[in-house]
Structures are given as C-alpha cells and as structure tokens.
Write an enzyme that holds these catalytic residues in place. Sequence first.
Site, PDB file in Angstrom:
ATOM      1  N   CYS A   1       3.115 -78.509 -85.618  1.00  0.00           N
ATOM      2  CA  CYS A   1       1.977 -79.049 -86.207  1.00  0.00           C
ATOM      3  C   CYS A   1       1.871 -78.449 -87.600  1.00  0.00           C
ATOM      4  O   CYS A   1       2.507 -77.285 -87.797  1.00  0.00           O
ATOM      5  CB  CYS A   1       0.680 -78.553 -85.303  1.00  0.00           C
ATOM      6  SG  CYS A   1      -0.721 -79.541 -85.533  1.00  0.00           S
TER       7      CYS A   1
ATOM      8  N   CYS B   1      -1.250 -77.675 -89.015  1.00  0.00           N
ATOM      9  CA  CYS B   1      -2.555 -77.014 -89.438  1.00  0.00           C
ATOM     10  C   CYS B   1      -2.534 -75.578 -89.918  1.00  0.00           C
ATOM     11  O   CYS B   1      -3.185 -75.375 -90.780  1.00  0.00           O
ATOM     12  CB  CYS B   1      -3.364 -77.297 -88.086  1.00  0.00           C
ATOM     13  SG  CYS B   1      -2.792 -76.282 -86.603  1.00  0.00           S
TER      14      CYS B   1
ATOM     15  N   CYS C   1      -4.111 -81.122 -88.998  1.00  0.00           N
ATOM     16  CA  CYS C   1      -2.781 -81.318 -88.232  1.00  0.00           C
ATOM     17  C   CYS C   1      -1.820 -82.471 -88.800  1.00  0.00           C
ATOM     18  O   CYS C   1      -0.602 -82.442 -88.443  1.00  0.00           O
ATOM     19  CB  CYS C   1      -3.010 -81.474 -86.735  1.00  0.00           C
ATOM     20  SG  CYS C   1      -4.101 -80.452 -85.824  1.00  0.00           S
TER      21      CYS C   1
ATOM     22  N   LYS D   1      -4.522 -84.447 -75.778  1.00  0.00           N
ATOM     23  CA  LYS D   1      -5.123 -83.263 -76.155  1.00  0.00           C
ATOM     24  C   LYS D   1      -6.442 -83.469 -77.002  1.00  0.00           C
ATOM     25  O   LYS D   1      -6.764 -84.554 -77.703  1.00  0.00           O
ATOM     26  CB  LYS D   1      -4.332 -82.646 -77.511  1.00  0.00           C
ATOM     27  CG  LYS D   1      -4.754 -81.399 -78.134  1.00  0.00           C
ATOM     28  CD  LYS D   1      -3.975 -81.004 -79.415  1.00  0.00           C
ATOM     29  CE  LYS D   1      -4.564 -79.862 -80.307  1.00  0.00           C
ATOM     30  NZ  LYS D   1      -3.615 -79.277 -81.127  1.00  0.00           N
TER      31      LYS D   1
ATOM     32  N   ARG E   1      -8.060 -70.866 -83.244  1.00  0.00           N
ATOM     33  CA  ARG E   1      -8.261 -71.118 -84.609  1.00  0.00           C
ATOM     34  C   ARG E   1      -8.404 -69.907 -85.423  1.00  0.00           C
ATOM     35  O   ARG E   1      -7.802 -69.705 -86.516  1.00  0.00           O
ATOM     36  CB  ARG E   1      -9.107 -72.107 -84.821  1.00  0.00           C
ATOM     37  CG  ARG E   1      -8.894 -73.468 -84.298  1.00  0.00           C
ATOM     38  CD  ARG E   1      -9.931 -74.643 -84.566  1.00  0.00           C
ATOM     39  NE  ARG E   1      -9.643 -75.824 -83.927  1.00  0.00           N
ATOM     40  CZ  ARG E   1     -10.366 -76.733 -84.035  1.00  0.00           C
ATOM     41  NH1 ARG E   1     -11.436 -76.803 -84.553  1.00  0.00           N
ATOM     42  NH2 ARG E   1      -9.926 -77.956 -83.187  1.00  0.00           N
TER      43      ARG E   1
ATOM     44  N   ARG F   1     -11.385 -82.732 -86.404  1.00  0.00           N
ATOM     45  CA  ARG F   1     -10.079 -83.300 -86.074  1.00  0.00           C
ATOM     46  C   ARG F   1     -10.545 -84.544 -85.038  1.00  0.00           C
ATOM     47  O   ARG F   1      -9.518 -84.842 -84.329  1.00  0.00           O
ATOM     48  CB  ARG F   1      -9.137 -82.242 -85.360  1.00  0.00           C
ATOM     49  CG  ARG F   1      -8.701 -81.227 -86.312  1.00  0.00           C
ATOM     50  CD  ARG F   1      -7.963 -80.269 -85.816  1.00  0.00           C
ATOM     51  NE  ARG F   1      -7.605 -79.171 -86.483  1.00  0.00           N
ATOM     52  CZ  ARG F   1      -7.297 -77.817 -86.916  1.00  0.00           C
ATOM     53  NH1 ARG F   1      -7.506 -77.348 -85.345  1.00  0.00           N
ATOM     54  NH2 ARG F   1      -7.001 -77.089 -87.444  1.00  0.00           N
TER      55      ARG F   1
ATOM     56  N   LYS G   1      -4.460 -80.732 -72.588  1.00  0.00           N
ATOM     57  CA  LYS G   1      -5.131 -79.854 -73.162  1.00  0.00           C
ATOM     58  C   LYS G   1      -6.429 -80.132 -73.821  1.00  0.00           C
ATOM     59  O   LYS G   1      -6.753 -81.227 -74.473  1.00  0.00           O
ATOM     60  CB  LYS G   1      -4.018 -79.396 -74.444  1.00  0.00           C
ATOM     61  CG  LYS G   1      -4.763 -78.039 -75.111  1.00  0.00           C
ATOM     62  CD  LYS G   1      -3.913 -77.734 -76.337  1.00  0.00           C
ATOM     63  CE  LYS G   1      -4.503 -76.901 -77.126  1.00  0.00           C
ATOM     64  NZ  LYS G   1      -3.611 -76.273 -78.328  1.00  0.00           N
TER      65      LYS G   1
ATOM     66  N   TYR H   1      -2.510 -67.499 -71.874  1.00  0.00           N
ATOM     67  CA  TYR H   1      -2.275 -66.065 -72.368  1.00  0.00           C
ATOM     68  C   TYR H   1      -2.568 -65.048 -71.120  1.00  0.00           C
ATOM     69  O   TYR H   1      -2.328 -63.947 -71.339  1.00  0.00           O
ATOM     70  CB  TYR H   1      -3.630 -65.944 -73.342  1.00  0.00           C
ATOM     71  CG  TYR H   1      -3.490 -66.995 -74.178  1.00  0.00           C
ATOM     72  CD1 TYR H   1      -2.704 -66.764 -75.402  1.00  0.00           C
ATOM     73  CD2 TYR H   1      -4.423 -68.000 -74.323  1.00  0.00           C
ATOM     74  CE1 TYR H   1      -2.649 -67.914 -76.323  1.00  0.00           C
ATOM     75  CE2 TYR H   1      -4.233 -69.107 -75.069  1.00  0.00           C
ATOM     76  CZ  TYR H   1      -3.584 -68.990 -76.493  1.00  0.00           C
ATOM     77  OH  TYR H   1      -3.144 -69.869 -77.351  1.00  0.00           O
TER      78      TYR H   1
END
Length: 340
Positions: free
Chosen positions: A137, A139, A147, A212, A222, A234, A265, A330
């Site tokens: 990507c 971004c 993006c 997404k 971000r 976006r 996502k 995560y």
Amino acid sequence: MALSAPADAVETIGVPYMAFPTNRMRRLRTNETMRRLVRETTVSPDDLVYPLFVRPGRLLKEPVASMAGCYHFSPDTIAHEAAEVAALGIPAVLLFGLPAKKDELGSETWAPDGVVQTAIHQIRDVCPDLLIITDVCLCAYTETGHCGFVKDGRIDNDRSCDLLAKMAVSHARAGADIVAPSDMMDGRIGVIRQALDADGFHETAIMSYAAKYASAFYGPFRDAAESSPTFGDRRTYQMDPANSDEAMREIALDVEEGADIVMVKPALCFLDVVYRARQQFDLPLAAYFVSGEYMMIHAAARAGLLDLDQAMMESLTALKRAGADILITYFAKDAAKRFR
C-alpha cells in the site's frame, strides 16, 4: 418425549412434579477436560499472523504509544522479534514499513534497500522457515497519506495499480512469501499477479484485503504507521460498513484476478461478512483483528471491566467460529503463549 410423574409426585399449584430430564446438556460441560473433548471450534498458533512495524534506524525498539505491547523496530532488531514469534509456533508475520522520507509517488516502496526489503533479508537470515507477508500500500510512503497515487486532488486508480505492482515485485525480489495489497484499488490484484509472473515469481502468493471497510477502528494503526491522510478520507476506495453484498462482489473479483487468500477487515464488527465469505468462497479466508478492536479490549481491561485474556480468546474464537482460517492479530504472541 413426555415424562410421566412418579407415583409419589407432589403437586404444586395444581401441576404434578415432573421427573428430571433425560437429556442434560450440562453433562458435557462438567469440567475443562470434557469441554475440550467436545469443543467445536479451536484456535491454535497455526491460525495466527503477527503484524510488525519496521522503520529506518539501528538498535531500535520503541513502544507505539497508541498500541499496547506493540513496537517500532529497525531492520536489525525486527529479526530478533521474528525469532521469538517463530519460537512460539506462529507461522507468519505481516510487515508494515515506515519510510525515511515520503514523496508524491511513495517511491521508497520499491527501493531495493527500502526498510521492508532490508527487514525481509534480516528476518530470512534468522528465521528461514517463517512466512513473511508484506503489506502492499502507498499510504505510509506518500506525502498525501492516501493508499493510491493522487492527481489533481483525486485518486488515480490505474496509475496506483502500476505503482503497487512495482512495490509487490520489489518485496518478492527481497524474499517475501506473500504480498498483501491493502489499498482497495479496482483491478490491482490482476495487475500485481501479472507483474509477479512476468518477473518469475509464480510461487509468490497474494493475500488480498478483499473486503476492507472504511472503519473507525483503524485509528491506533494510523498513528503507528504514520499514515493518516492529509486531506479528505478513504471512503472513495474503502467500503461502506453498511454493505455486505458488495463485499461478496469485491471478493469474487479478487478471486477471479488471481488472489490466493482473501481477507475481511476489520473483524469483530464484520463477523457476518466473514461468515458469508466462508459460505461462498473456498479459498483460505483471513480476518484482520484491527488496532481499534485490539485496543478496545485493552482499554476495557485496564478499566477493570473485563478479563483481558478471556476477552482475547473469546474474540479470536468468534472469528474462527464465523469461518476465518487465518487470524491476523496483535494478540498473536499473547494467544500463542496461552496455548503453551
């Protein structure tokens, strides 16, 4: 089956006492060993992918302020982190890069000595069997934070696809096993597949961020990736959270263009989309448990409102139960430690 009352049944408000039921669902919940035996859905380290952030520098391991337990690594230190991930039995990491400088095109995305490319080499030397997935990507690399490539204040879709293909090929040359386009440009999977094949990378897989959504749950990420857009938002390329039929069309197009793995996502707020994708497509299906969902649980745990480990495992199990094969989270290291 109707149950007859015993001869000495006691009547209460005119209703005879009934015998206890023959079928008792609780018999299979009596202890943890029994629950394990009959458990329908399980999560294991094999399901997990751990995201990592890499930026230029040396001996760097700096906490990400907005994401508990997450760090910015330099290419030399990220290899040590990857080794710990591999030792926990987690099969893959997902790399996000922060460049030394940003420009109009995001040109560091395809630099042979770019931060992600260098990190791939470092990880491969230490963990030859660990799968390396790279986010594809623009971004974090462009001055606009969008993006795709911006021309006259608008996203130039087709030019963006060309730049993303250059990025994907560069990652494959560095040794990435899987490239993961997260941009949501139309047609980019086909362009990337053609570019990879033309450069001889027929075995490099594509994991498409196929559905997404333009979500509020990306905020901590971000901050970590320094990728907030400098103007607008976006929503012209990420999906409307109200739509699920559209997600099925997006996934179908990516499959047709050559995606090997498809992704939904965010995850928790889109379990219905995960379920529909599982029913409709037979490709491996990933769900990204995103930064805002991750930190929502951490914040609630810090406030004493819930147990962190229990909430973590319940959420991951929900994703598997909905049909996800691959859980990008995560929480991956924490979850893998629990399994041990």
